[in-house]
Design an enzyme around this catalytic site. Structure first.
Site, PDB file in Angstrom:
ATOM      1  N   HIS A  73       0.586  -1.261  -0.269  1.00  0.00           N
ATOM      2  CA  HIS A  73       0.044  -0.066   0.207  1.00  0.00           C
ATOM      3  C   HIS A  73       0.543   1.076  -0.002  1.00  0.00           C
ATOM      4  O   HIS A  73       0.038   2.003  -0.322  1.00  0.00           O
ATOM      5  CB  HIS A  73      -0.718  -0.200   1.182  1.00  0.00           C
ATOM      6  CG  HIS A  73      -0.426   0.383   2.369  1.00  0.00           C
ATOM      7  ND1 HIS A  73       0.563  -0.850   3.061  1.00  0.00           N
ATOM      8  CD2 HIS A  73       0.069   0.856   2.664  1.00  0.00           C
ATOM      9  CE1 HIS A  73       0.544  -0.598   4.224  1.00  0.00           C
ATOM     10  NE2 HIS A  73       0.326   1.131   4.281  1.00  0.00           N
ATOM     11  N   ASP A 104      -0.160  -7.594   1.386  1.00  0.00           N
ATOM     12  CA  ASP A 104       0.358  -6.542   2.143  1.00  0.00           C
ATOM     13  C   ASP A 104       1.800  -5.294   2.121  1.00  0.00           C
ATOM     14  O   ASP A 104       2.298  -5.850   2.659  1.00  0.00           O
ATOM     15  CB  ASP A 104      -0.331  -5.288   3.023  1.00  0.00           C
ATOM     16  CG  ASP A 104       0.159  -3.676   2.396  1.00  0.00           C
ATOM     17  OD1 ASP A 104       0.629  -3.484   2.035  1.00  0.00           O
ATOM     18  OD2 ASP A 104      -0.135  -3.374   3.893  1.00  0.00           O
ATOM     19  N   SER A 172       4.686   1.712   7.999  1.00  0.00           N
ATOM     20  CA  SER A 172       4.798   0.933   7.218  1.00  0.00           C
ATOM     21  C   SER A 172       4.731   0.306   6.082  1.00  0.00           C
ATOM     22  O   SER A 172       6.438   1.050   5.323  1.00  0.00           O
ATOM     23  CB  SER A 172       3.328   1.397   5.971  1.00  0.00           C
ATOM     24  OG  SER A 172       2.402   1.634   6.891  1.00  0.00           O
TER      25      SER A 172
END
Length: 228
Positions: A73, A104, A172
């Site tokens: 993402h 992801d 992330s």
């Protein structure tokens, strides 16, 4: 005798005035320092120009020639990907591959001038609730930030770890690390009922074994074909 007394008093005054610079570190502190100093050179900041703005995240260097693991993402809908290493060097990165949204994970590639330090992966099957973990990331642009916590829960249905180590926007794709310096998870998201206004201590990470499988599944010939 008088000179001896003066010398003793002078030494005493110096010892009293000197700041306590050499206090011993607690064992737990030393572990944190050792892990951070060992791993942080293998962690990068990622800034991505996307269709509707800018996306920022973190990445783990997995090969010395510049292959980097991050969150899919982070680089989704990318137009331009820029990577900054721990020493401030910046590189334009090439998108290589991604794993589906449920996993992801993504791979990108830079062409560094010298060999880079890499992370090492631990066995995520051995992770237990209550285990101490460290996280390195770039929250809100504050690069190479270290936080600590524990594994709060293992979600066997969704195959991810829950942790109270602070994970914020910009983290992330960064590593969740055990106390021996092995990556056991890749930071993915936080539970944010207030829409990223605050971190409430519920973060999630993808187990490292999933990352290892993903990296192994990518055709290496395609990686180097894209970087010619």
């Amino acid at each position: 005798m008088k000179k001896q007394i003066i010398s003793i008093l002078l030494l005493f005054s110096i010892s009293v005035a000197a700041p306590a610079c050499y206090c011993a570190l607690a064992q737990d502190e030393q572990i944190n320092i050792n892990v951070y100093e060992r791993i942080s050179p293998a962690i990068v900041a990622i800034d991505v120009q996307v269709i509707d703005g800018v996306s920022a995240g973190t990445g783990c260097i997995v090969s010395s020639d510049g292959l980097i693991l991050t969150g899919s993402h982070v680089v989704e809908n990318h137009k331009d990907i820029q990577v900054t290493t721990y020493n401030g060097q910046t590189y334009k990165a090439q998108f290589i591959a991604e794993m589906g949204k449920n996993k992801d994970l993504a791979l990108i590639k830079i062409n560094p001038k010298t060999k880079l330090q890499t992370v090492s992966f631990g066995d995520s099957e051995a992770v237990r609730v209550g285990q101490k973990v460290l996280s390195i990331g770039n929250p809100f642009g504050f690069s190479n930030t270290l936080t600590q916590g524990i594994i709060s829960r293992i979600d066997y249905v969704k195959n991810r770890f829950q942790t109270d180590a602070a994970i914020n926007p910009g983290c992330s794709g960064g590593p969740l690390i055990n106390t021996t310096g092995e990556v056991i998870g890749i930071s993915q998201s936080i539970y944010n009922p207030d829409h990223n206004i605050s971190n409430i201590g519920i973060g999630f990470a993808i187990p490292s074994n999933e990352a290892v499988k993903f990296i192994s599944s990518v055709d290496k010939s395609k990686i180097y074909a894209k970087n010619r």
